[in-house]
Motif scaffolding. Structure first.
Motif, PDB file in Angstrom:
ATOM      1  N   GLY A 111       0.790  -1.223   0.000  1.00  0.00           N
ATOM      2  CA  GLY A 111       0.000   0.000   0.000  1.00  0.00           C
ATOM      3  C   GLY A 111       0.826   1.279   0.000  1.00  0.00           C
ATOM      4  N   GLY A 112       2.133   1.176   0.218  1.00  0.00           N
ATOM      5  CA  GLY A 112       2.992   2.351   0.155  1.00  0.00           C
ATOM      6  C   GLY A 112       3.256   3.023   1.485  1.00  0.00           C
ATOM      7  N   ILE A 113       2.614   2.543   2.563  1.00  0.00           N
ATOM      8  CA  ILE A 113       2.822   3.179   3.864  1.00  0.00           C
ATOM      9  C   ILE A 113       4.267   2.987   4.331  1.00  0.00           C
ATOM     10  CG2 ILE A 113       2.138   3.156   6.287  1.00  0.00           C
ATOM     11  CD1 ILE A 113      -0.640   2.345   5.414  1.00  0.00           C
ATOM     12  N   ILE A 114       4.806   1.796   4.100  1.00  0.00           N
ATOM     13  CA  ILE A 114       6.187   1.532   4.520  1.00  0.00           C
ATOM     14  C   ILE A 114       7.152   2.443   3.774  1.00  0.00           C
ATOM     15  CG2 ILE A 114       8.010  -0.192   4.610  1.00  0.00           C
ATOM     16  CD1 ILE A 114       5.752  -0.622   6.625  1.00  0.00           C
ATOM     17  N   ALA A 115       6.876   2.677   2.491  1.00  0.00           N
ATOM     18  CA  ALA A 115       7.733   3.580   1.715  1.00  0.00           C
ATOM     19  C   ALA A 115       7.711   4.978   2.318  1.00  0.00           C
ATOM     20  CB  ALA A 115       7.281   3.615   0.260  1.00  0.00           C
ATOM     21  N   ARG A 116       6.591   5.399   2.867  1.00  0.00           N
ATOM     22  CA  ARG A 116       6.501   6.714   3.489  1.00  0.00           C
ATOM     23  C   ARG A 116       7.243   6.744   4.813  1.00  0.00           C
ATOM     24  NH1 ARG A 116       0.205   6.859   1.766  1.00  0.00           N
ATOM     25  NH2 ARG A 116       0.523   7.592  -0.363  1.00  0.00           N
ATOM     26  N   PHE A 117       7.207   5.619   5.528  1.00  0.00           N
ATOM     27  CA  PHE A 117       8.002   5.555   6.751  1.00  0.00           C
ATOM     28  C   PHE A 117       9.494   5.698   6.442  1.00  0.00           C
ATOM     29  CE2 PHE A 117       4.608   2.904   9.116  1.00  0.00           C
ATOM     30  CZ  PHE A 117       4.081   4.052   9.675  1.00  0.00           C
ATOM     31  N   ARG A 118       9.896   5.171   5.292  1.00  0.00           N
ATOM     32  CA  ARG A 118      11.305   5.261   4.920  1.00  0.00           C
ATOM     33  C   ARG A 118      11.750   6.711   4.731  1.00  0.00           C
ATOM     34  NH1 ARG A 118      13.685   0.490   3.418  1.00  0.00           N
ATOM     35  NH2 ARG A 118      12.334  -1.249   2.854  1.00  0.00           N
ATOM     36  N   SER A 119      10.792   7.590   4.418  1.00  0.00           N
ATOM     37  CA  SER A 119      11.144   8.996   4.222  1.00  0.00           C
ATOM     38  C   SER A 119      11.335   9.725   5.546  1.00  0.00           C
ATOM     39  CB  SER A 119      10.052   9.695   3.400  1.00  0.00           C
ATOM     40  OG  SER A 119       8.863   9.837   4.156  1.00  0.00           O
ATOM     41  N   MET A 120      11.017   9.051   6.644  1.00  0.00           N
ATOM     42  CA  MET A 120      11.144   9.656   7.968  1.00  0.00           C
ATOM     43  C   MET A 120      12.449   9.219   8.624  1.00  0.00           C
ATOM     44  SD  MET A 120       7.268   9.127   9.400  1.00  0.00           S
ATOM     45  CE  MET A 120       5.857   9.675   8.432  1.00  0.00           C
ATOM     46  N   PRO A 121      13.004  10.043   9.477  1.00  0.00           N
ATOM     47  CA  PRO A 121      14.266   9.702  10.155  1.00  0.00           C
ATOM     48  C   PRO A 121      14.044   8.743  11.321  1.00  0.00           C
ATOM     49  CG  PRO A 121      13.539  11.851  10.850  1.00  0.00           C
ATOM     50  CD  PRO A 121      12.554  11.410   9.795  1.00  0.00           C
ATOM     51  N   ILE A 122      13.591   7.523  11.002  1.00  0.00           N
ATOM     52  CA  ILE A 122      13.347   6.533  12.049  1.00  0.00           C
ATOM     53  C   ILE A 122      14.139   5.270  11.726  1.00  0.00           C
ATOM     54  CG2 ILE A 122      11.048   7.401  12.613  1.00  0.00           C
ATOM     55  CD1 ILE A 122       9.842   5.171  10.971  1.00  0.00           C
ATOM     56  N   TRP A 123      14.445   4.511  12.777  1.00  0.00           N
ATOM     57  CA  TRP A 123      15.151   3.252  12.608  1.00  0.00           C
ATOM     58  C   TRP A 123      14.210   2.238  11.977  1.00  0.00           C
ATOM     59  CZ3 TRP A 123      15.027  -1.211  16.357  1.00  0.00           C
ATOM     60  CH2 TRP A 123      15.916  -2.214  15.960  1.00  0.00           C
ATOM     61  N   PRO A 124      14.566   1.594  10.848  1.00  0.00           N
ATOM     62  CA  PRO A 124      13.652   0.656  10.186  1.00  0.00           C
ATOM     63  C   PRO A 124      13.169  -0.466  11.088  1.00  0.00           C
ATOM     64  CG  PRO A 124      15.504   1.172   8.750  1.00  0.00           C
ATOM     65  CD  PRO A 124      15.808   1.789  10.094  1.00  0.00           C
ATOM     66  N   GLY A 125      14.031  -0.935  11.994  1.00  0.00           N
ATOM     67  CA  GLY A 125      13.624  -2.025  12.877  1.00  0.00           C
ATOM     68  C   GLY A 125      12.486  -1.653  13.806  1.00  0.00           C
ATOM     69  N   SER A 126      12.307  -0.354  14.081  1.00  0.00           N
ATOM     70  CA  SER A 126      11.229   0.055  14.989  1.00  0.00           C
ATOM     71  C   SER A 126       9.862  -0.231  14.388  1.00  0.00           C
ATOM     72  CB  SER A 126      11.359   1.539  15.328  1.00  0.00           C
ATOM     73  OG  SER A 126      11.204   2.344  14.181  1.00  0.00           O
ATOM     74  N   VAL A 127       9.752  -0.201  13.058  1.00  0.00           N
ATOM     75  CA  VAL A 127       8.481  -0.510  12.409  1.00  0.00           C
ATOM     76  C   VAL A 127       8.111  -1.969  12.669  1.00  0.00           C
ATOM     77  CG1 VAL A 127       7.264  -0.621  10.203  1.00  0.00           C
ATOM     78  CG2 VAL A 127       8.914   1.209  10.622  1.00  0.00           C
ATOM     79  N   LEU A 128       9.089  -2.855  12.552  1.00  0.00           N
ATOM     80  CA  LEU A 128       8.838  -4.276  12.775  1.00  0.00           C
ATOM     81  C   LEU A 128       8.569  -4.568  14.248  1.00  0.00           C
ATOM     82  CD1 LEU A 128      11.628  -5.821  10.502  1.00  0.00           C
ATOM     83  CD2 LEU A 128       9.298  -5.185   9.896  1.00  0.00           C
ATOM     84  N   LEU A 129       9.368  -3.980  15.128  1.00  0.00           N
ATOM     85  CA  LEU A 129       9.175  -4.200  16.562  1.00  0.00           C
ATOM     86  C   LEU A 129       7.809  -3.702  17.021  1.00  0.00           C
ATOM     87  CD1 LEU A 129      12.697  -3.250  17.974  1.00  0.00           C
ATOM     88  CD2 LEU A 129      11.601  -5.493  18.102  1.00  0.00           C
ATOM     89  N   ALA A 130       7.395  -2.555  16.500  1.00  0.00           N
ATOM     90  CA  ALA A 130       6.105  -1.993  16.893  1.00  0.00           C
ATOM     91  C   ALA A 130       4.961  -2.909  16.464  1.00  0.00           C
ATOM     92  CB  ALA A 130       5.931  -0.605  16.281  1.00  0.00           C
ATOM     93  N   ARG A 131       5.037  -3.458  15.250  1.00  0.00           N
ATOM     94  CA  ARG A 131       4.007  -4.385  14.806  1.00  0.00           C
ATOM     95  C   ARG A 131       3.978  -5.629  15.682  1.00  0.00           C
ATOM     96  NH1 ARG A 131       1.072  -3.817  10.022  1.00  0.00           N
ATOM     97  NH2 ARG A 131       0.101  -5.640  10.961  1.00  0.00           N
ATOM     98  N   SER A 132       5.156  -6.128  16.051  1.00  0.00           N
ATOM     99  CA  SER A 132       5.231  -7.308  16.898  1.00  0.00           C
ATOM    100  C   SER A 132       4.642  -7.035  18.278  1.00  0.00           C
ATOM    101  CB  SER A 132       6.693  -7.760  17.017  1.00  0.00           C
ATOM    102  OG  SER A 132       6.802  -8.875  17.872  1.00  0.00           O
ATOM    103  N   VAL A 133       4.971  -5.880  18.861  1.00  0.00           N
ATOM    104  CA  VAL A 133       4.451  -5.530  20.189  1.00  0.00           C
ATOM    105  C   VAL A 133       2.936  -5.373  20.147  1.00  0.00           C
ATOM    106  CG1 VAL A 133       4.419  -3.754  21.979  1.00  0.00           C
ATOM    107  CG2 VAL A 133       6.590  -4.481  20.982  1.00  0.00           C
ATOM    108  N   ALA A 134       2.427  -4.692  19.125  1.00  0.00           N
ATOM    109  CA  ALA A 134       0.984  -4.472  19.013  1.00  0.00           C
ATOM    110  C   ALA A 134       0.233  -5.790  18.885  1.00  0.00           C
ATOM    111  CB  ALA A 134       0.687  -3.568  17.811  1.00  0.00           C
TER     112      ALA A 134
END
Length: 279
Positions: A111-134
């Motif tokens: 859907g392109g949301i991950i590509a938009r996260f890539r444009s932000m100054p965040i650690w890529p692993g935080s996206v995966l960890l957050a999904r796992s925690v949720a």
């Protein structure tokens, strides 16, 4: 606009990269991204109800189909089959919850949301960890409902009592969360929803059925017994069962957490590496 606002509004973000000076700490990234994933749970509690159907149907079906196993030689004396089965279902359902994480992740990639996260100054692993925690939070609600329904509908009364059952649920969450990174890694490298479902389904089959979930290890053929002992899920099921049934559980719990933690750490490293690849 804060980092929290930008992440929360991710679907509306442009592709412009944010200045590095606006970076947030990993703790803030995890909190915001986890909150974003949990909002779907709060806004639509049907997700929890729907996720309950599989484990509950499996529990009801297998408790009836294999109930006679309790009378077979080698089965723990004085233990009813439903009390033997529930801890195993808790562990396997916790692992299978990660399959939803993997599928949701591939859908966001498409859907392109991950590509938009890539444009932000965040650690890529935080996206995966957050999904796992949720999804672990959602799975915790699932485990509590499973215990209540098993007690109300199937007469689940483990010798370890409520504390033992809750301890088994907590251990199941920890083991499931660790082993669930196998599915997240599959999603990060395949990145196709249909293919991820197929491959993850194939991986789920040996983890669930080539284990001690439904029959004692001693009742299995010799070659299958060796496979079961190599299955990391076996250790989690054994420890959860010991907690629920009130037996000695410390050594089994430590072994289960060590084995699943090691598998989860390797799978997480593979997942993050795959997630960082450009499509």
């Amino acid at each position: 606009m804060t980092v929290e606002d930008r992440v929360a509004d991710a679907p509306a973000c442009t592709g412009a990269r944010l200045p590095a000076a606006q970076d947030a700490g990993i703790g803030t990234q995890l909190r915001v991204l986890t909150g974003r994933s949990l909002r779907a749970l709060v806004l639509d509690p049907r997700l929890v109800v729907a996720s309950m159907l599989g484990p509950l149907l499996m529990l009801g079906m297998f408790s009836q189909l294999f109930g006679g196993v309790a009378r077979a030689p080698g089965f723990p004396a004085g233990v009813r089959y439903v009390d033997f089965l529930v801890p195993a279902i808790m562990v396997t359902s916790a692992m299978q919850a990660a399959l939803n994480t993997a599928v949701g992740l591939t859908q966001e990639m498409r859907g392109g949301i991950i590509a938009r996260f890539r444009s932000m100054p965040i650690w890529p692993g935080s996206v995966l960890l957050a999904r796992s925690v949720a999804d672990t939070v959602r799975c915790a609600l699932q485990q509590l409902l499973l215990l209540v329904l098993a007690a109300a509908l199937l007469g689940f009364r483990p010798a370890g009592g409520p504390l033992g059952a809750l301890g088994a649920a907590a251990l199941a969450l920890a083991v499931g969360c660790c082993l669930g990174w196998i599915f997240i890694a599959i999603a990060c490298w395949i990145r196709n929803t249909e293919l991820v479902q197929s491959v993850a389904g194939l991986a789920t089959f040996p983890l669930v059925f080539a284990s001690n979930a439904f029959v004692p290890v001693g009742a299995l053929p010799g070659w299958l017994r060796a496979v079961v002992r190599a299955n990391p899920a076996t250790y989690g099921i054994k420890a959860a069962r010991a907690l629920a049934l009130g037996g000695p559980a410390l050594a089994d719990a430590v072994t289960a957490l060590a084995v699943s933690g090691a598998v989860g750490a390797v799978a997480a490293a593979i997942a993050i590496k795959g997630f960082q690849r450009r499509t």
